[in-house]
Design an enzyme around this catalytic site. Structure first.
Site, mmCIF file in Angstrom:
data_model
loop_
_atom_site.group_PDB
_atom_site.id
_atom_site.type_symbol
_atom_site.label_atom_id
_atom_site.label_comp_id
_atom_site.label_asym_id
_atom_site.label_seq_id
_atom_site.Cartn_x
_atom_site.Cartn_y
_atom_site.Cartn_z
ATOM 1 N N ASN A 214 49.081 -59.895 16.287
ATOM 2 C CA ASN A 214 47.919 -60.086 17.159
ATOM 3 C C ASN A 214 46.651 -60.134 16.320
ATOM 4 O O ASN A 214 46.703 -60.011 15.101
ATOM 5 C CB ASN A 214 47.861 -58.974 18.217
ATOM 6 C CG ASN A 214 47.791 -57.610 17.550
ATOM 7 O OD1 ASN A 214 46.843 -57.303 16.846
ATOM 8 N ND2 ASN A 214 48.823 -56.797 17.757
ATOM 9 N N ASP A 283 53.953 -54.513 21.567
ATOM 10 C CA ASP A 283 54.775 -53.818 22.561
ATOM 11 C C ASP A 283 56.253 -54.165 22.418
ATOM 12 O O ASP A 283 57.121 -53.377 22.755
ATOM 13 C CB ASP A 283 54.289 -54.174 23.966
ATOM 14 C CG ASP A 283 52.906 -53.587 24.231
ATOM 15 O OD1 ASP A 283 52.678 -52.438 23.800
ATOM 16 O OD2 ASP A 283 52.053 -54.279 24.826
ATOM 17 N N ASP A 313 56.661 -46.358 22.082
ATOM 18 C CA ASP A 313 55.240 -46.116 22.335
ATOM 19 C C ASP A 313 54.840 -44.948 21.433
ATOM 20 O O ASP A 313 55.200 -43.792 21.673
ATOM 21 C CB ASP A 313 55.002 -45.801 23.816
ATOM 22 C CG ASP A 313 53.513 -45.821 24.147
ATOM 23 O OD1 ASP A 313 52.728 -45.238 23.370
ATOM 24 O OD2 ASP A 313 53.134 -46.422 25.164
ATOM 25 N N LYS A 348 50.177 -41.751 29.817
ATOM 26 C CA LYS A 348 50.572 -41.407 28.446
ATOM 27 C C LYS A 348 50.260 -39.952 28.108
ATOM 28 O O LYS A 348 50.458 -39.518 26.986
ATOM 29 C CB LYS A 348 49.877 -42.336 27.446
ATOM 30 C CG LYS A 348 50.220 -43.809 27.624
ATOM 31 C CD LYS A 348 49.918 -44.599 26.363
ATOM 32 C CE LYS A 348 50.149 -46.089 26.598
ATOM 33 N NZ LYS A 348 50.366 -46.841 25.372
HETATM 34 O O1 C5P Z 1 49.895 -49.394 26.469
HETATM 35 P P1 C5P Z 1 48.760 -49.940 25.689
HETATM 36 O O2 C5P Z 1 49.209 -50.790 24.534
HETATM 37 O O3 C5P Z 1 47.716 -50.649 26.495
HETATM 38 O O4 C5P Z 1 48.031 -48.648 25.108
HETATM 39 C C1 C5P Z 1 47.094 -48.691 24.077
HETATM 40 C C2 C5P Z 1 47.123 -47.392 23.338
HETATM 41 O O5 C5P Z 1 48.449 -47.010 23.049
HETATM 42 C C3 C5P Z 1 46.442 -47.512 22.004
HETATM 43 O O6 C5P Z 1 45.913 -46.223 21.694
HETATM 44 C C4 C5P Z 1 47.590 -47.878 21.078
HETATM 45 O O7 C5P Z 1 47.331 -47.542 19.731
HETATM 46 C C5 C5P Z 1 48.730 -47.076 21.665
HETATM 47 N N1 C5P Z 1 50.065 -47.679 21.546
HETATM 48 C C6 C5P Z 1 51.028 -47.088 20.759
HETATM 49 N N2 C5P Z 1 52.281 -47.596 20.676
HETATM 50 C C7 C5P Z 1 52.607 -48.716 21.359
HETATM 51 C C8 C5P Z 1 51.652 -49.348 22.160
HETATM 52 C C9 C5P Z 1 50.376 -48.814 22.218
HETATM 53 O O8 C5P Z 1 50.726 -46.066 20.142
HETATM 54 N N3 C5P Z 1 53.833 -49.201 21.259
#
Ligand code: C5P
Length: 406
Positions: A214, A283, A313, A348
């Site tokens: 990204n 993701d 995550d 989270k």
């Molecule tokens: O779920 P989302 O990607 O929107 O959440 C963003 C937050 O979660 C950010 O703090 C990002 O660094 C963290 N994140 C993570 N591991 C993932 C996806 C997001 O730590 N696989």
């Protein structure tokens, strides 16, 4: 109760040793500073080397000892101006009457006086000399001059001297020197804390030459790492591929994929008081990364289907630990900023979420500026558009405040 020295992790102390019988105590002093976590470098005057060898000080400090102004060898390692800039504190211990006189009169004809003149950091001086020399009007006047110019004078102690006389002139006891010198560091809002930060994008391999990623530049995560480090924290920055320089004093761990990042976070997280997930973690990753480069039109195929599997995550795994650190997440949103951030906070189990609007291309991902909304369980705060660095400083203050009230 015995006062405990503050944590000197990542602090840089430049120890100047001048010629006097107490010079041998500089060896113990170096060890004691290192025990508190400080990085110590040494300058010795020529007469100091008559009392203790540079080799001893080199072995203890693990760095070449700086002896001469304009010495091609040591200047190429770190020049006198760089040395002055490097230091967070310069301590001269023991400081001879001669050093006091030379520094007070603004000399710059040897390395130690030159570095002291060039210094912008605090300079502390621990005099040690015969009691008659200390009490002489000339020495006392030099002491007053140096004090009036902002130098810190530590000691001397009173007692039996190496020359057999008794009076004021002994080097301040090493324990007290460590305490008094430690107190001269400005204690930032995150002093003594360890902060783990993830930053940048991750790359998910499709085959040995291709990946999915990204547009994250890493700028916000690196700026936060710098701000946390300036606030006194020990910062471990776990970064996906970026073109950015690692900020001063920050420990960097470079990773490529989300799985690597997850593993790196897990390996250090038990040290963390604070975890900040700034990384734009992919993701999903391709379920199978091909061992060989995928060929075009294989078997006449005109389409290619990739299957993806969810990545761990990373921040959620941190927040679920029984001994979890204060956990801060980022939320890149295009609409309903606060509502979505709040959902993330709850889902989270985070302590704080920093939301930014990535629909506005002037801020967020690749930009130098950002505007954010900080969301926590009992409220929120809007920080208007400013540089990622300034924003990081404000964010560090908010995190420190909330951490101290939990
Ligand atoms: O779920 P989302 O990607 O929107 O959440 C963003 C937050 O979660 C950010 O703090 C990002 O660094 C963290 N994140 C993570 N591991 C993932 C996806 C997001 O730590 N696989």
């Amino acid at each position: 109760m015995e006062p405990t020295p503050i944590n000197l992790n990542n602090r840089r102390i430049l120890l100047g040793i001048t010629g006097g019988i107490a010079a041998y105590k500089a060896a113990e002093l170096t060890r004691r500073f290192q025990d508190q976590g400080a990085d110590v470098r040494i300058i010795m005057t020529r007469s100091a080397t008559e009392f203790i060898t540079p080799l001893t000080m080199q072995a203890l400090s693990k760095h070449p000892v700086h002896l001469d102004l304009l010495n091609p060898d040591t200047e190429s390692v770190m020049g006198h101006i760089e040395l002055a800039r490097w230091a967070d504190l310069i301590l001269i211990a023991p400081a001879s009457a001669n050093f006091l006189a030379r520094f007070a009169s603004g000399h710059g004809d040897d390395l130690l006086t030159t570095v002291c003149l060039a210094a912008e950091c605090p300079v502390a001086i621990a005099p040690a000399m015969n009691q008659a020399m200390w009490s002489k009007a000339a020495t006392q006047s030099n002491r007053s001059t140096l004090l009036s110019r902002g130098a810190h004078i530590l000691g001397p102690d009173e007692g039996l001297q190496a020359c057999g006389e008794t009076g004021a002139g002994r080097l301040m006891a090493v324990d007290d020197l460590v305490l008094r010198a430690s107190a001269l560091f400005s204690t930032g809002a995150l002093q003594g804390k360890t902060v783990v930060i993830t930053a940048g994008p991750t790359r998910e391999a499709i085959d040995p030459v291709r990946y999915i990623s990204n547009h994250s530049s890493g700028k916000q995560g690196y700026a936060l790492a710098a701000a946390a480090s300036d606030a006194g924290a020990h910062v471990i920055l776990i970064s996906g591929p970026t073109h950015l320089a690692v900020p001063d004093r920050v420990t960097a761990i470079n990773v490529v994929s989300a799985l690597d990042m997850h593993e790196a976070v897990q390996s250090v997280i038990d040290q963390a008081d604070i975890f900040i997930g700034v990384a734009a973690v992919a993701d999903y990753r391709p379920t199978i990364a091909a061992n060989q480069k995928i060929k075009k039109n294989q078997d006449g195929q005109r389409s290619l289907t990739l299957e993806f599997i969810e990545n761990p995550d990373i921040i959620k795994a941190v927040a679920q630990r029984p001994d979890r650190p204060f956990t801060v997440g980022f939320a890149a949103e295009t609409e309903h900023l606060e509502t979505h951030a709040k959902q993330k906070l709850v889902n989270k189990q985070l302590d704080l979420v920093v939301a930014n609007n990535v629909a506005n291309t002037d801020i967020g991902f690749n930009a130098d500026d950002n505007a954010i909304t900080v969301v926590y369980h009992d409220g929120s705060r809007v920080l208007p558009m400013m540089s990622k660095r300034a924003l990081s400083e404000r964010l560090v203050e908010i995190i420190a405040q909330r951490l101290s009230s939990t």
